[in-house]
Design a protein around this motif. Structure first.
Motif, PDB file in Angstrom:
ATOM      1  N   PHE A 203      -5.947  14.072  -0.025  1.00  0.00           N
ATOM      2  CA  PHE A 203      -5.152  12.882  -0.635  1.00  0.00           C
ATOM      3  C   PHE A 203      -5.800  12.216  -1.970  1.00  0.00           C
ATOM      4  CE2 PHE A 203      -3.726   8.294  -0.305  1.00  0.00           C
ATOM      5  CZ  PHE A 203      -2.252   8.526  -0.396  1.00  0.00           C
ATOM      6  N   GLN A 204      -5.013  12.480  -3.029  1.00  0.00           N
ATOM      7  CA  GLN A 204      -5.803  12.145  -4.148  1.00  0.00           C
ATOM      8  C   GLN A 204      -4.985  11.403  -4.962  1.00  0.00           C
ATOM      9  OE1 GLN A 204      -8.175  14.746  -6.306  1.00  0.00           O
ATOM     10  NE2 GLN A 204      -9.004  15.437  -4.445  1.00  0.00           N
ATOM     11  N   CYS A 205      -5.228  10.322  -5.848  1.00  0.00           N
ATOM     12  CA  CYS A 205      -4.535   9.384  -6.666  1.00  0.00           C
ATOM     13  C   CYS A 205      -4.871   9.598  -7.986  1.00  0.00           C
ATOM     14  CB  CYS A 205      -4.877   7.988  -6.228  1.00  0.00           C
ATOM     15  SG  CYS A 205      -4.581   7.718  -4.432  1.00  0.00           S
ATOM     16  N   ASN A 206      -3.674   9.247  -8.870  1.00  0.00           N
ATOM     17  CA  ASN A 206      -4.047   9.111 -10.458  1.00  0.00           C
ATOM     18  C   ASN A 206      -4.368   7.885 -10.913  1.00  0.00           C
ATOM     19  OD1 ASN A 206      -2.861  11.922 -10.330  1.00  0.00           O
ATOM     20  ND2 ASN A 206      -0.971  11.120 -10.406  1.00  0.00           N
ATOM     21  N   SER A 207      -4.505   7.845 -12.212  1.00  0.00           N
ATOM     22  CA  SER A 207      -5.132   6.970 -13.200  1.00  0.00           C
ATOM     23  C   SER A 207      -5.310   5.627 -12.564  1.00  0.00           C
ATOM     24  CB  SER A 207      -4.287   6.933 -14.434  1.00  0.00           C
ATOM     25  OG  SER A 207      -4.700   5.767 -15.187  1.00  0.00           O
ATOM     26  N   PRO A 208      -4.240   4.508 -12.377  1.00  0.00           N
ATOM     27  CA  PRO A 208      -4.631   3.223 -12.149  1.00  0.00           C
ATOM     28  C   PRO A 208      -5.427   2.889 -10.836  1.00  0.00           C
ATOM     29  CG  PRO A 208      -2.278   3.487 -12.089  1.00  0.00           C
ATOM     30  CD  PRO A 208      -2.620   4.860 -12.453  1.00  0.00           C
ATOM     31  N   VAL A 209      -5.320   4.134  -9.755  1.00  0.00           N
ATOM     32  CA  VAL A 209      -5.928   3.888  -8.394  1.00  0.00           C
ATOM     33  C   VAL A 209      -6.592   4.997  -8.060  1.00  0.00           C
ATOM     34  CG1 VAL A 209      -4.220   2.062  -7.595  1.00  0.00           C
ATOM     35  CG2 VAL A 209      -3.786   4.517  -7.522  1.00  0.00           C
ATOM     36  N   ALA A 210      -7.202   5.782  -9.054  1.00  0.00           N
ATOM     37  CA  ALA A 210      -8.129   6.538  -8.740  1.00  0.00           C
ATOM     38  C   ALA A 210      -9.253   6.370  -8.277  1.00  0.00           C
ATOM     39  CB  ALA A 210      -8.275   7.588 -10.273  1.00  0.00           C
ATOM     40  N   GLY A 211      -9.738   7.291  -7.023  1.00  0.00           N
ATOM     41  CA  GLY A 211     -10.646   7.038  -6.345  1.00  0.00           C
ATOM     42  C   GLY A 211     -10.455   5.972  -5.003  1.00  0.00           C
ATOM     43  N   TYR A 212      -9.295   5.163  -4.982  1.00  0.00           N
ATOM     44  CA  TYR A 212      -8.956   4.412  -4.000  1.00  0.00           C
ATOM     45  C   TYR A 212      -7.933   5.257  -3.041  1.00  0.00           C
ATOM     46  CZ  TYR A 212     -11.075   0.963  -6.731  1.00  0.00           C
ATOM     47  OH  TYR A 212     -11.991   0.307  -7.494  1.00  0.00           O
ATOM     48  N   GLY A 213      -7.738   6.320  -2.908  1.00  0.00           N
ATOM     49  CA  GLY A 213      -6.754   7.168  -2.085  1.00  0.00           C
ATOM     50  C   GLY A 213      -7.180   6.916  -0.595  1.00  0.00           C
ATOM     51  N   ASP A 214      -8.105   7.139  -0.364  1.00  0.00           N
ATOM     52  CA  ASP A 214      -8.740   6.982   1.107  1.00  0.00           C
ATOM     53  C   ASP A 214      -8.263   5.438   1.468  1.00  0.00           C
ATOM     54  OD1 ASP A 214      -9.475   9.678   1.187  1.00  0.00           O
ATOM     55  OD2 ASP A 214     -11.543   9.345   0.886  1.00  0.00           O
ATOM     56  N   MET A 215      -8.894   4.515   0.818  1.00  0.00           N
ATOM     57  CA  MET A 215      -8.507   3.124   1.139  1.00  0.00           C
ATOM     58  C   MET A 215      -7.038   2.772   1.273  1.00  0.00           C
ATOM     59  SD  MET A 215      -9.202  -0.400  -0.809  1.00  0.00           S
ATOM     60  CE  MET A 215      -7.934  -0.061  -2.135  1.00  0.00           C
ATOM     61  N   LEU A 216      -6.306   3.461   0.371  1.00  0.00           N
ATOM     62  CA  LEU A 216      -4.662   3.195   0.562  1.00  0.00           C
ATOM     63  C   LEU A 216      -4.314   4.020   1.716  1.00  0.00           C
ATOM     64  CD1 LEU A 216      -3.831   3.554  -3.289  1.00  0.00           C
ATOM     65  CD2 LEU A 216      -3.487   1.495  -1.838  1.00  0.00           C
TER      66      LEU A 216
ATOM     67  N   SER B  39       0.933  -1.180   0.002  1.00  0.00           N
ATOM     68  CA  SER B  39       0.025   0.099   0.033  1.00  0.00           C
ATOM     69  C   SER B  39       1.060   1.319   0.064  1.00  0.00           C
ATOM     70  CB  SER B  39      -0.951   0.000   1.183  1.00  0.00           C
ATOM     71  OG  SER B  39      -0.260   0.069   2.475  1.00  0.00           O
ATOM     72  N   SER B  40       2.056   1.210   0.528  1.00  0.00           N
ATOM     73  CA  SER B  40       2.924   2.380   0.612  1.00  0.00           C
ATOM     74  C   SER B  40       3.501   2.588  -0.701  1.00  0.00           C
ATOM     75  CB  SER B  40       3.931   2.356   1.642  1.00  0.00           C
ATOM     76  OG  SER B  40       3.231   2.329   2.940  1.00  0.00           O
ATOM     77  N   THR B  41       3.912   1.634  -1.458  1.00  0.00           N
ATOM     78  CA  THR B  41       4.464   1.731  -2.625  1.00  0.00           C
ATOM     79  C   THR B  41       3.286   2.289  -3.555  1.00  0.00           C
ATOM     80  OG1 THR B  41       5.909  -0.087  -2.381  1.00  0.00           O
ATOM     81  CG2 THR B  41       5.809   0.193  -4.542  1.00  0.00           C
ATOM     82  N   ILE B  42       2.300   1.589  -3.795  1.00  0.00           N
ATOM     83  CA  ILE B  42       1.179   2.332  -4.656  1.00  0.00           C
ATOM     84  C   ILE B  42       0.804   3.715  -4.347  1.00  0.00           C
ATOM     85  CG2 ILE B  42      -1.140   1.833  -5.336  1.00  0.00           C
ATOM     86  CD1 ILE B  42      -0.962  -1.148  -4.836  1.00  0.00           C
ATOM     87  N   SER B  43       0.805   3.966  -3.096  1.00  0.00           N
ATOM     88  CA  SER B  43       0.300   5.401  -2.612  1.00  0.00           C
ATOM     89  C   SER B  43       1.556   6.335  -3.047  1.00  0.00           C
ATOM     90  CB  SER B  43       0.182   5.513  -1.059  1.00  0.00           C
ATOM     91  OG  SER B  43      -0.678   4.591  -0.836  1.00  0.00           O
ATOM     92  N   GLU B  44       3.013   5.828  -2.871  1.00  0.00           N
ATOM     93  CA  GLU B  44       3.994   6.660  -3.298  1.00  0.00           C
ATOM     94  C   GLU B  44       4.223   6.778  -4.599  1.00  0.00           C
ATOM     95  OE1 GLU B  44       8.376   5.254  -2.621  1.00  0.00           O
ATOM     96  OE2 GLU B  44       7.524   5.554  -0.520  1.00  0.00           O
ATOM     97  N   ARG B  45       3.699   5.906  -5.410  1.00  0.00           N
ATOM     98  CA  ARG B  45       3.970   5.985  -7.017  1.00  0.00           C
ATOM     99  C   ARG B  45       2.754   6.954  -7.706  1.00  0.00           C
ATOM    100  NH1 ARG B  45       6.736   0.316  -8.896  1.00  0.00           N
ATOM    101  NH2 ARG B  45       8.476   0.667  -7.522  1.00  0.00           N
ATOM    102  N   HIS B  46       1.434   6.797  -7.034  1.00  0.00           N
ATOM    103  CA  HIS B  46       0.389   7.177  -7.708  1.00  0.00           C
ATOM    104  C   HIS B  46      -0.406   8.327  -7.011  1.00  0.00           C
ATOM    105  CE1 HIS B  46       0.697   4.095 -10.872  1.00  0.00           C
ATOM    106  NE2 HIS B  46       1.063   3.066  -9.954  1.00  0.00           N
ATOM    107  N   CYS B  47       0.023   8.666  -5.808  1.00  0.00           N
ATOM    108  CA  CYS B  47      -0.977   9.360  -5.044  1.00  0.00           C
ATOM    109  C   CYS B  47      -0.058  10.543  -4.253  1.00  0.00           C
ATOM    110  CB  CYS B  47      -1.723   8.676  -3.825  1.00  0.00           C
ATOM    111  SG  CYS B  47      -2.653   7.408  -4.149  1.00  0.00           S
ATOM    112  N   ALA B  48      -0.902  11.572  -4.043  1.00  0.00           N
ATOM    113  CA  ALA B  48      -0.051  12.816  -3.403  1.00  0.00           C
ATOM    114  C   ALA B  48      -1.121  13.526  -2.476  1.00  0.00           C
ATOM    115  CB  ALA B  48       0.559  13.590  -4.246  1.00  0.00           C
ATOM    116  N   PHE B  49      -0.656  14.275  -1.557  1.00  0.00           N
ATOM    117  CA  PHE B  49      -1.550  15.080  -0.898  1.00  0.00           C
ATOM    118  C   PHE B  49      -1.553  16.624  -1.639  1.00  0.00           C
ATOM    119  CE2 PHE B  49      -0.607  12.438   2.818  1.00  0.00           C
ATOM    120  CZ  PHE B  49      -1.901  12.432   3.463  1.00  0.00           C
ATOM    121  N   GLY B  50      -2.633  17.045  -1.678  1.00  0.00           N
ATOM    122  CA  GLY B  50      -2.821  18.396  -2.377  1.00  0.00           C
ATOM    123  C   GLY B  50      -3.980  19.169  -1.795  1.00  0.00           C
ATOM    124  N   PHE B  51      -4.283  20.314  -2.487  1.00  0.00           N
ATOM    125  CA  PHE B  51      -5.380  21.003  -2.053  1.00  0.00           C
ATOM    126  C   PHE B  51      -6.617  20.637  -1.543  1.00  0.00           C
ATOM    127  CE2 PHE B  51      -2.353  24.341  -4.110  1.00  0.00           C
ATOM    128  CZ  PHE B  51      -2.098  24.930  -2.904  1.00  0.00           C
TER     129      PHE B  51
END
Length: 81
Positions: free
Chosen positions: A39-52, A24-36
């Motif tokens: 916690f939001q994620c990009n393409s392959p895991v979009a919508g799963y940021g809170d779960m990660l 989960s940390s590897t996926i979050s590190e590669r596809h997600c970030a904190f912003g305004f």
């Protein structure tokens, strides 16, 4: 005289928590970030940021608890041999 059983469950729980945390940390590190927007994620895991995020935090908490318990039970098993 009975001997202590090998602490398979404690060690397995520790290993499972470590694997979940690593994945989960590897996926979050590669596809997600904190912003305004939080916690939001990009393409392959979009919508799963809170779960990660919850999986990473939960696995970390579980690892903090499971690691000393597994170590203590393993030491007790060695002493009982």
């Amino acid at each position: 005289m009975s001997t202590r059983p090998f602490p398979v469950a404690s060690i397995a729980l520790t290993a499972i928590a470590a694997v979940i945390l690593a994945v989960s940390s590897t996926i979050s590190e590669r596809h997600c970030a904190f912003g305004f927007g939080g916690f939001q994620c990009n393409s392959p895991v979009a919508g799963y940021g809170d779960m990660l995020l919850i999986a990473s935090l939960g696995a970390f908490a579980m690892l903090i608890i499971a690691l000393p318990v597994a170590a203590w039970r393993l030491i007790a098993w060695f002493r009982a041999r």
